[in-house]
Design an enzyme around this catalytic site. Structure first.
Site, PDB file in Angstrom:
ATOM      1  N   SER A 140      39.158  -8.619 -17.285  1.00  0.00           N
ATOM      2  CA  SER A 140      38.793  -7.334 -17.893  1.00  0.00           C
ATOM      3  C   SER A 140      37.602  -7.499 -18.849  1.00  0.00           C
ATOM      4  O   SER A 140      36.505  -7.839 -18.406  1.00  0.00           O
ATOM      5  CB  SER A 140      40.030  -6.733 -18.574  1.00  0.00           C
ATOM      6  N   ASP A 159      42.474   0.688  -9.166  1.00  0.00           N
ATOM      7  CA  ASP A 159      42.245   0.332 -10.569  1.00  0.00           C
ATOM      8  C   ASP A 159      41.631   1.537 -11.296  1.00  0.00           C
ATOM      9  O   ASP A 159      40.527   1.961 -10.958  1.00  0.00           O
ATOM     10  CB  ASP A 159      41.304  -0.875 -10.641  1.00  0.00           C
ATOM     11  N   HIS A 178      44.976  -2.169 -12.645  1.00  0.00           N
ATOM     12  CA  HIS A 178      44.158  -3.094 -13.441  1.00  0.00           C
ATOM     13  C   HIS A 178      44.891  -4.405 -13.734  1.00  0.00           C
ATOM     14  O   HIS A 178      44.406  -5.248 -14.465  1.00  0.00           O
ATOM     15  CB  HIS A 178      43.770  -2.404 -14.759  1.00  0.00           C
TER      16      HIS A 178
END
Length: 202
Positions: A102, A152, A183
């Site tokens: 991320s 996502d 995610h």
């Protein structure tokens, strides 16, 4: 930069630069690093920006909207930190592979976008395009793994496809692995990253 360094059993295996997601710390990705390459030394860094008390690697203006000036500054800072860490811990600066999730994947991508030779490769779990409208350095010989979610909500598929295209256009070898868990970084995705790493770096 706050970090941990764990010496591996092999001096030939790339050093893994571990970069956590928003709200994480330098311990978060150590298990992932050990899965990807058990013999590698690990350099795991904590982001030095706080957002509502949560560590990040650079500021953002809103979800999915990066503070581009801060991103550039923090990328330069991380690049310089890697140079200093290589001297301090006596590892080959040209043999570093980033593993980021991320926010950490985004700054790893930014290293690739800004500095030729900064990374030998990168496993980017749920990254976004770090910056648009810039000329990427030559990425010939750089191997990149992208772990992505078809559903996502933070990094939609077209974002992943754009990043893949930009990296390939600059000469990188890119392998993209798709999941259906939003995610989230799943065990199958981690295992696929490990297989990718074994294929290209060991």
């Amino acid at each position: 930069m706050k970090h941990i360094f764990k010496k591996g059993t092999s001096t030939d295996a790339p050093v893994l630069l571990l970069l956590h997601g928003t709200g994480g710390n330098e311990e978060d990705l150590v298990p992932l690093g050990s899965l990807i390459s058990p013999q590698s030394s690990i350099l795991s860094v904590r982001g030095s920006v706080l957002e509502n008390g949560m560590p990040r690697f650079f500021k953002r203006l809103a979800e999915g909207v990066f503070d581009e000036e801060d991103l550039k500054f923090r990328t330069k800072e991380l690049h310089a930190f890697l140079d200093a860490a290589a001297d301090k811990y006596e590892f080959d600066r040209q043999n570093v592979v980033a593993v980021g999730y991320s926010n950490g994947a985004n700054i790893a991508g930014s290293l690739l976008f800004h500095y030729e030779g900064s990374l030998r490769g990168a496993a980017l779990h749920h990254p976004m395009v770090p910056l648009r409208g810039i000329q990427l350095p030559v990425l010939q010989g750089v191997n990149v793994f992208i772990g992505a979610g078809k559903n996502d909500p933070i990094c939609p598929p077209q974002e992943t496809e754009e990043l893949e295209h930009l990296l390939k256009e600059a000469g990188a070898e890119v392998e993209t692995h798709w999941e259906n868990f939003g995610h989230q970084l799943t065990q199958p995705e981690a295992e696929r990253a490990s297989a990718w790493f074994q294929k290209y770096f060991l």
